[in-house]
Write an enzyme that holds these catalytic residues in place. Structure first.
Site, PDB file in Angstrom:
ATOM      1  CD  GLU A 357      -3.058  -0.921   2.202  1.00 21.54           C
ATOM      2  OE1 GLU A 357      -3.131   0.138   2.861  1.00 21.54           O
ATOM      3  OE2 GLU A 357      -3.873  -1.850   2.298  1.00 21.54           O
ATOM      4  CD  GLU A 444      -8.226   2.881   3.739  1.00 18.58           C
ATOM      5  OE1 GLU A 444      -7.388   2.245   4.365  1.00 18.58           O
ATOM      6  OE2 GLU A 444      -8.090   4.082   3.448  1.00 18.58           O
TER       7      GLU A 444
HETATM    8  P1  C2E Z   1      -4.195   3.201   7.122  1.00 18.47           P
HETATM    9  O1  C2E Z   1      -3.195   2.489   6.283  1.00 18.47           O
HETATM   10  O2  C2E Z   1      -5.221   4.021   6.430  1.00 18.47           O
HETATM   11  O3  C2E Z   1      -4.842   2.083   8.035  1.00 18.47           O
HETATM   12  C1  C2E Z   1      -6.193   2.049   8.370  1.00 18.47           C
HETATM   13  C2  C2E Z   1      -6.394   2.663   9.722  1.00 18.47           C
HETATM   14  O4  C2E Z   1      -7.793   2.861   9.933  1.00 18.47           O
HETATM   15  C3  C2E Z   1      -5.945   1.756  10.845  1.00 18.47           C
HETATM   16  O5  C2E Z   1      -5.544   2.594  11.916  1.00 18.47           O
HETATM   17  C4  C2E Z   1      -7.230   1.046  11.239  1.00 18.47           C
HETATM   18  O6  C2E Z   1      -7.231   0.550  12.550  1.00 18.47           O
HETATM   19  C5  C2E Z   1      -8.214   2.186  11.084  1.00 18.47           C
HETATM   20  N1  C2E Z   1      -9.560   1.704  10.835  1.00 18.47           N
HETATM   21  C6  C2E Z   1      -9.919   0.550  10.256  1.00 18.47           C
HETATM   22  N2  C2E Z   1     -11.250   0.446  10.151  1.00 18.47           N
HETATM   23  C7  C2E Z   1     -11.754   1.576  10.669  1.00 18.47           C
HETATM   24  C8  C2E Z   1     -13.094   2.061  10.853  1.00 18.47           C
HETATM   25  O7  C2E Z   1     -14.096   1.422  10.490  1.00 18.47           O
HETATM   26  N3  C2E Z   1     -13.233   3.284  11.420  1.00 18.47           N
HETATM   27  C9  C2E Z   1     -12.152   4.012  11.833  1.00 18.47           C
HETATM   28  N4  C2E Z   1     -12.372   5.189  12.395  1.00 18.47           N
HETATM   29  N5  C2E Z   1     -10.873   3.594  11.665  1.00 18.47           N
HETATM   30  C10 C2E Z   1     -10.688   2.383  11.093  1.00 18.47           C
HETATM   31  P2  C2E Z   1      -4.134   2.380  12.577  1.00 18.47           P
HETATM   32  O8  C2E Z   1      -3.839   0.947  12.712  1.00 18.47           O
HETATM   33  O9  C2E Z   1      -4.132   3.254  13.767  1.00 18.47           O
HETATM   34  O10 C2E Z   1      -3.146   2.915  11.491  1.00 18.47           O
HETATM   35  C11 C2E Z   1      -3.130   4.262  11.168  1.00 18.47           C
HETATM   36  C12 C2E Z   1      -2.151   4.524  10.048  1.00 18.47           C
HETATM   37  O11 C2E Z   1      -0.813   4.241  10.460  1.00 18.47           O
HETATM   38  C13 C2E Z   1      -2.385   3.634   8.855  1.00 18.47           C
HETATM   39  O12 C2E Z   1      -3.451   4.144   8.142  1.00 18.47           O
HETATM   40  C14 C2E Z   1      -1.036   3.744   8.162  1.00 18.47           C
HETATM   41  O13 C2E Z   1      -0.938   4.959   7.449  1.00 18.47           O
HETATM   42  C15 C2E Z   1      -0.079   3.819   9.336  1.00 18.47           C
HETATM   43  N6  C2E Z   1       0.463   2.473   9.563  1.00 18.47           N
HETATM   44  C16 C2E Z   1      -0.022   1.482  10.334  1.00 18.47           C
HETATM   45  N7  C2E Z   1       0.790   0.393  10.279  1.00 18.47           N
HETATM   46  C17 C2E Z   1       1.802   0.701   9.420  1.00 18.47           C
HETATM   47  C18 C2E Z   1       2.979   0.006   8.944  1.00 18.47           C
HETATM   48  O14 C2E Z   1       3.229  -1.148   9.256  1.00 18.47           O
HETATM   49  N8  C2E Z   1       3.789   0.701   8.083  1.00 18.47           N
HETATM   50  C19 C2E Z   1       3.533   1.974   7.685  1.00 18.47           C
HETATM   51  N9  C2E Z   1       4.371   2.572   6.848  1.00 18.47           N
HETATM   52  N10 C2E Z   1       2.436   2.641   8.105  1.00 18.47           N
HETATM   53  C20 C2E Z   1       1.587   2.026   8.969  1.00 18.47           C
HETATM   54 CA    CA Z   2      -3.116   1.327   4.624  1.00 17.75          CA
HETATM   55 CA    CA Z   3      -5.927   4.054   4.424  1.00 14.32          CA
END
Ligand code: C2E
Ligand code: CA
Ligand code: CA
Length: 494
Positions: A357, A444
């Site tokens: 991604e 998403e």
């Molecule tokens: P993202 O890639 O857009 O990941 C989706 C985020 O939205 C995730 O938050 C997930 O828990 C959250 N989410 C999923 N479904 C819902 C929903 O129905 N409602 C709401 N309000 N939120 C939802 P998370 O895990 O806190 O991750 C946030 C961001 O952090 C990710 O956005 C991504 O940009 C970054 N991230 C997380 N893990 C990695 C990683 O391993 N590597 C990198 N480079 N970035 C990461």
């Molecule tokens: Ca993502």
């Molecule tokens: Ca996303």
């Protein structure tokens, strides 16, 4: 386009086979007629698909960059304007700083929405937008960047002149606004930032003005200029970097996996998301620790940790596509692709089982290392998904230049589904665009059944979000795979 290429090549193959077949002189006229008819159909379809992709792109572009209530540019729109302004200045050898940015925050908008209803709230916003546009002669200088916040790109003015302008803006907001429920007074506060040359990110420039606005509001004042002390984060950053470095060594980082389902609700993939439970701070969100880690040189280590864990855990779920987030920092390093290759070999996985991604900014980056990394990764067999689609940049032109396999519609477009009709129009525009380009599309942040229903009706087949399944441990995904209905059993497992 891929379909056109595919059909064209089968027509050519058919023609070649007929030429070499015994008795080819009898079948040749029929085959020729078929080829001509096929080509005409193809030509028409191709024209239609180009036309469709152009109109969908233009429509999506407008919707993505404008606020539907005021028709002013939204945050995307103003970010693009600032980007463009900076690019132009750089190409002309002029000063590329953003000038002053003024944020006007309305004081009683929420109260009006709550007490007088949607129509009155929308009427107030429309009137405020008209007033702001009346002050600034150039189009698109004022944008709505938050529920009750407008940003204005002012250019270079002295601090004294900005103070005068801010006072005028506050007075303008103090004038009564006519609404269907009678006349109301909104009130406002103003925050001003002058981003210096070190600020090269439009989001940061706007964030500074918003911090100044918060300072004005907190002090119950009406005007504040940005001061670096408003930004409390520098000390915290240093501490977090130190702790994160330790976390990478002592195993305090882990991956969780969020389900992705198809139109039948079947589990078809998972997105790997990183988690950090700090012994001192508890759960630190990845939106906080990943950018801090990347700014302090830990980006590659974090990225390889995510990929390694996803490669290892993927073995538990044959048939599921595992998506891993890859940051621009990783793609900019010439070390990244060789390191991925080594990891693929070490874990003996097939790259075609994984999706990387990336965000829109990555595709717009002119850095040759980034394009080479993407080409190499595709060459290895990884598919590429465009994350947070619609939040980054206004130009969709890059979509026809770079091949991506999937578009992930950002959750900010999903949240209003069922609440505002324009939200459905945006989804429709994006799915049309995806179809015209021949790429998959996933929504998403799907949080309820009503959103899922609209998404499916608009042709968005793939979904991810709390309603479909919350991020879960690898064991949680094992359980979901074992459950008779693949989705819905994950909520307790995160
Ligand atoms: P993202 O890639 O857009 O990941 C989706 C985020 O939205 C995730 O938050 C997930 O828990 C959250 N989410 C999923 N479904 C819902 C929903 O129905 N409602 C709401 N309000 N939120 C939802 P998370 O895990 O806190 O991750 C946030 C961001 O952090 C990710 O956005 C991504 O940009 C970054 N991230 C997380 N893990 C990695 C990683 O391993 N590597 C990198 N480079 N970035 C990461
Ligand atoms: Ca993502
Ligand atoms: Ca996303």
């Amino acid at each position: 386009m891929a379909a056109v290429v595919a059909v064209t090549s089968s027509v050519v193959t058919l023609f070649a086979q007929a030429m070499h077949a015994p008795g080819s002189s009898q079948v040749l006229p029929a085959v020729m007629a078929g080829v001509v008819a096929g080509s005409l159909i193809l030509l028409r379809q191709w024209r239609k698909s180009i036309q469709l992709s152009r109109t969908s792109a233009a429509r999506s572009q407008y919707l993505l960059n404008h606020d539907p209530v005021t028709q002013l540019p939204n945050l995307n729109g103003v970010v693009s304007l600032l980007e463009e302004q900076r690019r132009r200045a750089l190409s002309l050898g002029e000063d590329p700083t953003y000038g002053a940015i003024v944020c006007v925050g309305l004081t009683r908008l929420q109260e009006i929405y709550d007490n007088l209803g949607h129509d009155c709230g929308d009427a107030v916003l429309a009137e405020i937008a008209t007033r702001l546009q009346g002050v600034f002669d150039e189009v698109d200088r004022a944008a709505r960047v938050g529920e009750d916040v407008f940003a204005i790109v002012v250019g270079s003015l002295t601090r004294a002149k900005l103070a005068v302008l801010s006072g005028q803006l506050n007075r303008l907001m103090d004038m009564p606004v006519a609404t269907p429920a009678g006349s109301v007074i909104i009130g406002s506060a103003v925050g001003v930032s002058f981003p210096d040359a070190s600020c090269t990110d439009p989001h940061e420039a706007i964030r500074q003005a918003r911090l100044a606005l918060s300072a004005a509001r907190n002090a119950r004042g009406t005007i504040a200029f940005f001061e670096p002390e408003f930004d409390q984060s520098s000390k915290l950053r240093l501490e977090l970097t130190r702790e994160l470095r330790a976390a990478l060594v002592d195993g305090a980082l882990r991956m969780v996996y969020q389900p992705q389902v198809d139109e039948r609700g079947d589990l078809v993939g998972v997105e790997a998301l990183m988690r950090w439970t700090s012994p001192v701070r508890g759960e630190v969100p990845p939106t906080v620790f990943i950018p801090i880690g990347e700014a302090s040189g830990l980006g590659e280590a974090l990225g390889l940790f995510a990929l390694g864990a996803a490669f290892r855990d993927s073995k538990r779920w044959p048939g599921l596509k595992v998506a891993v987030n890859v940051s621009p920092v990783q793609l900019k390093s010439t070390e990244f692709v060789p390191a991925v290759r080594r990891l693929v070999e070490h874990h003996a996985v097939r790259p075609s089982d994984f999706e990387l991604e990336i965000t829109e900014g990555v595709l717009l980056d002119a850095d040759p290392v980034v394009s080479a990394s993407l080409d190499d990764l595709r060459g290895l067999g990884f598919s590429i998904a465009l994350d947070d689609f619609g939040t980054g940049y206004s130009s969709l032109g890059y979509l026809s230049q770079f091949e991506v396999d999937k578009i992930k519609i950002d959750r900010s477009f999903v949240v209003n589904l069922g609440l505002r009709p324009d939200a459905t129009a945006i989804i429709k525009a994006i799915t049309d665009l995806a179809e015209a380009l021949g790429v998959k599309v996933l929504a998403e942040g799907v949080e309820n059944g009503a959103q899922l229903k609209i998404l499916r009706a608009e042709g968005c087949k793939l979904a991810q979000g709390f309603y479909v399944g919350e991020p879960a441990t690898a064991e949680g995904i094992d359980d979901a795979m074992a459950a008779p209905s693949a989705s819905g059993s994950l909520k307790a497992a995160a």
